[in-house]
Design an enzyme around this catalytic site. Structure first.
Site, PDB file in Angstrom:
ATOM      1  N   SER A   1       0.850  -1.186   0.000  1.00 44.64           N
ATOM      2  CA  SER A   1       0.000   0.000   0.000  1.00 44.64           C
ATOM      3  C   SER A   1       0.881   1.230   0.000  1.00 44.64           C
ATOM      4  O   SER A   1       1.982   1.207   0.585  1.00 44.64           O
ATOM      5  CB  SER A   1      -0.873   0.011   1.263  1.00 44.64           C
ATOM      6  OG  SER A   1      -1.578   1.232   1.348  1.00 44.64           O
TER       7      SER A   1
ATOM      8  N   TYR B   1      -1.718  -0.378  10.218  1.00 46.61           N
ATOM      9  CA  TYR B   1      -1.856  -0.785   8.808  1.00 46.61           C
ATOM     10  C   TYR B   1      -0.579  -0.410   8.045  1.00 46.61           C
ATOM     11  O   TYR B   1      -0.008  -1.234   7.320  1.00 46.61           O
ATOM     12  CB  TYR B   1      -3.087  -0.103   8.200  1.00 46.61           C
ATOM     13  CG  TYR B   1      -3.327  -0.485   6.754  1.00 46.61           C
ATOM     14  CD1 TYR B   1      -3.800  -1.747   6.415  1.00 46.61           C
ATOM     15  CD2 TYR B   1      -3.062   0.425   5.724  1.00 46.61           C
ATOM     16  CE1 TYR B   1      -4.010  -2.097   5.080  1.00 46.61           C
ATOM     17  CE2 TYR B   1      -3.275   0.079   4.395  1.00 46.61           C
ATOM     18  CZ  TYR B   1      -3.746  -1.185   4.082  1.00 46.61           C
ATOM     19  OH  TYR B   1      -3.944  -1.529   2.762  1.00 46.61           O
TER      20      TYR B   1
HETATM   21  N1  LIG Z   1      -8.821  -0.700  -1.357  1.00 46.86           N
HETATM   22  C1  LIG Z   1      -7.790   0.088  -1.179  1.00 46.86           C
HETATM   23  O1  LIG Z   1      -7.916   1.314  -1.203  1.00 46.86           O
HETATM   24  C2  LIG Z   1      -6.416  -0.500  -0.951  1.00 46.86           C
HETATM   25  C3  LIG Z   1      -5.330   0.386  -0.957  1.00 46.86           C
HETATM   26  C4  LIG Z   1      -4.049  -0.126  -0.761  1.00 46.86           C
HETATM   27  C5  LIG Z   1      -3.863  -1.480  -0.567  1.00 46.86           C
HETATM   28  N2  LIG Z   1      -4.928  -2.309  -0.549  1.00 46.86           N
HETATM   29  C6  LIG Z   1      -4.673  -3.739  -0.321  1.00 46.86           C
HETATM   30  O2  LIG Z   1      -5.245  -4.485  -1.365  1.00 46.86           O
HETATM   31  C7  LIG Z   1      -5.576  -5.785  -0.894  1.00 46.86           C
HETATM   32  C8  LIG Z   1      -7.018  -6.120  -1.259  1.00 46.86           C
HETATM   33  O3  LIG Z   1      -7.863  -5.236  -0.557  1.00 46.86           O
HETATM   34  P1  LIG Z   1      -9.316  -4.806  -1.085  1.00 46.86           P
HETATM   35  O4  LIG Z   1      -9.381  -3.350  -0.994  1.00 46.86           O
HETATM   36  O5  LIG Z   1      -9.640  -5.484  -2.351  1.00 46.86           O
HETATM   37  O6  LIG Z   1     -10.209  -5.380   0.122  1.00 46.86           O
HETATM   38  P2  LIG Z   1     -11.505  -6.301   0.175  1.00 46.86           P
HETATM   39  O7  LIG Z   1     -12.472  -5.938  -0.905  1.00 46.86           O
HETATM   40  O8  LIG Z   1     -11.941  -6.251   1.598  1.00 46.86           O
HETATM   41  O9  LIG Z   1     -10.912  -7.751  -0.151  1.00 46.86           O
HETATM   42  C9  LIG Z   1     -10.085  -8.402   0.758  1.00 46.86           C
HETATM   43  C10 LIG Z   1      -9.872  -9.829   0.301  1.00 46.86           C
HETATM   44  O10 LIG Z   1      -8.970 -10.466   1.220  1.00 46.86           O
HETATM   45  C11 LIG Z   1      -9.533 -11.689   1.647  1.00 46.86           C
HETATM   46  N3  LIG Z   1      -9.072 -11.963   3.011  1.00 46.86           N
HETATM   47  C12 LIG Z   1      -9.191 -11.195   4.115  1.00 46.86           C
HETATM   48  N4  LIG Z   1      -8.625 -11.802   5.172  1.00 46.86           N
HETATM   49  C13 LIG Z   1      -8.132 -12.992   4.726  1.00 46.86           C
HETATM   50  C14 LIG Z   1      -7.440 -14.055   5.323  1.00 46.86           C
HETATM   51  N5  LIG Z   1      -7.134 -14.070   6.632  1.00 46.86           N
HETATM   52  N6  LIG Z   1      -7.085 -15.116   4.550  1.00 46.86           N
HETATM   53  C15 LIG Z   1      -7.391 -15.130   3.244  1.00 46.86           C
HETATM   54  N7  LIG Z   1      -8.055 -14.157   2.610  1.00 46.86           N
HETATM   55  C16 LIG Z   1      -8.424 -13.096   3.354  1.00 46.86           C
HETATM   56  C17 LIG Z   1     -11.034 -11.530   1.515  1.00 46.86           C
HETATM   57  O11 LIG Z   1     -11.590 -12.819   1.239  1.00 46.86           O
HETATM   58  P3  LIG Z   1     -12.748 -13.544   2.096  1.00 46.86           P
HETATM   59  O12 LIG Z   1     -13.413 -12.516   2.958  1.00 46.86           O
HETATM   60  O13 LIG Z   1     -13.643 -14.120   1.050  1.00 46.86           O
HETATM   61  O14 LIG Z   1     -12.007 -14.581   2.857  1.00 46.86           O
HETATM   62  C18 LIG Z   1     -11.149 -10.636   0.292  1.00 46.86           C
HETATM   63  O15 LIG Z   1     -11.159 -11.397  -0.900  1.00 46.86           O
HETATM   64  C19 LIG Z   1      -5.313  -5.767   0.622  1.00 46.86           C
HETATM   65  O16 LIG Z   1      -4.044  -6.330   0.883  1.00 46.86           O
HETATM   66  C20 LIG Z   1      -5.306  -4.278   0.933  1.00 46.86           C
HETATM   67  O17 LIG Z   1      -4.550  -3.998   2.087  1.00 46.86           O
HETATM   68  C21 LIG Z   1      -6.216  -1.862  -0.724  1.00 46.86           C
END
Ligand SMILES: NC(=O)c1ccc[n+]([C@@H]2O[C@H](COP(=O)([O-])OP(=O)(O)OC[C@H]3O[C@@H](n4cnc5c(N)ncnc54)[C@H](OP(=O)(O)O)[C@@H]3O)[C@@H](O)[C@H]2O)c1
Length: 269
Positions: free
Chosen positions: A131, A144
């Site tokens: 991130s 985070y």
């Molecule tokens: N959205 C943003 O603005 C943003 C910015 C920077 C970085 N990121 C990073 O991008 C990545 C994806 O985030 P997102 O925004 O797409 O969030 P999201 O929509 O909440 O998706 C998170 C995913 O992670 C899975 N997950 C959560 N805990 C888990 C665990 N213990 N084991 C296996 N799977 C797990 C969830 O699957 P299930 O619930 O189906 O298990 C879901 O598919 C993360 O690493 C986040 O930190 C996001």
């Protein structure tokens, strides 16, 4: 040539789902993961495996299943992650550990699990989704930031350790993208009597607004696609709004206290 096999942790939603759909459309054989297959009975975008990155046995089982079926794994995208906000003083330590288990220990367990197969193939690519928040300690998101910053450093180290295996490891740091991350995030409650009540309450609203106003995660999928097609991936990639990426440039060139002042002004603290 046979299509490349890609495994995306957290493929059920947000950025991971977007990457999976995009790569499937480009002809890759995509496996995503979820902690609970039962939650997604109608998911038909690509194959889903059950895996919890904080449970090492579930990782070995899922990798074994995938290797038995495909005989190889070309790309691992360590995408699964959770958010956590709150004044660090008021954040329960079990939540801090949970964030590290998912965002930091999880990706390390995943890399340990896939490296033997990739080493045997003498090829493979691992993309760690970190991130932009991992490049600085953000107020009320310090844990985070720390989980993602720590993963950036581990990636730097592992690249050098694995350089002779034919395996490439890289970081991709997104800015804000519109996903479900805020709903799955741990928020320390804004306590009425807390000395942090006003500044934390206001910052939390701002953090949530930024995610909701974030770009479409398809941009991250396009960045992943470009990395996969690169022969020699860079160490760090960033994807997101111009100002979010520019803030990293400012951090490099400004004196620490001036950069801190910028952050304080930005969050109106
Ligand atoms: N959205 C943003 O603005 C943003 C910015 C920077 C970085 N990121 C990073 O991008 C990545 C994806 O985030 P997102 O925004 O797409 O969030 P999201 O929509 O909440 O998706 C998170 C995913 O992670 C899975 N997950 C959560 N805990 C888990 C665990 N213990 N084991 C296996 N799977 C797990 C969830 O699957 P299930 O619930 O189906 O298990 C879901 O598919 C993360 O690493 C986040 O930190 C996001």
């Amino acid at each position: 040539m046979e299509s490349k096999v890609v495994l995306i942790t957290g493929g059920s939603s947000g950025i991971g789902k977007s990457i999976g759909i995009f790569l499937s459309s480009k002809g890759y054989k995509v496996y995503g993961t979820t902690r609970s297959l039962g939650k997604y009975p109608d998911f038909d975008h690509f194959s889903l495996l059950e895996l919890d990155v904080s449970v090492p046995e579930s990782i070995s089982e899922a990798i074994q299943k995938l290797l038995e079926k495909e005989g190889r794994l070309d790309v691992l995208i360590n995408n699964a992650g959770i958010g956590i906000t709150g004044p660090i003083e008021e954040t329960p330590h079990e939540e801090i550990q949970k964030a590290f288990n998912t965002n930091f220990h999880g990706p390390i367990h995943m890399m340990k699990a896939v490296l033997p197969a990739m080493r045997q193939q003498h090829s493979g690519l691992i993309i760690n989704i970190t991130s932009i928040a991992g490049y600085m300690g953000l107020p009320y998101r310090g844990i985070y930031s720390a989980t993602k910053g720590a993963l950036e450093l581990v990636t730097e180290a592992m690249r050098m350790e694995t350089k002779d295996f034919g395996v490439h490891i890289t970081n991709l740091a997104p800015g804000d993208f519109a996903t479900n991350i805020a709903s799955g995030r741990y928020h320390a409650p804004v306590e009425p009597k807390s000395p942090y009540k006003v500044p934390y309450g206001n910052t939390l609203k701002m953090i949530n607004d930024h995610v909701n106003d974030g770009k479409d995660p398809i941009c991250v999928a396009e960045a992943v696609f470009a990395i996969i097609r690169t022969d020699r991936p860079k160490i760090h990639y960033k994807v997101g709004a111009f100002m979010q990426k520019f803030s990293l440039f400012l951090k490099k060139i400004l004196p620490d206290k001036q950069y801190e002042k910028l952050l304080l002004n930005h969050y109106k603290l």
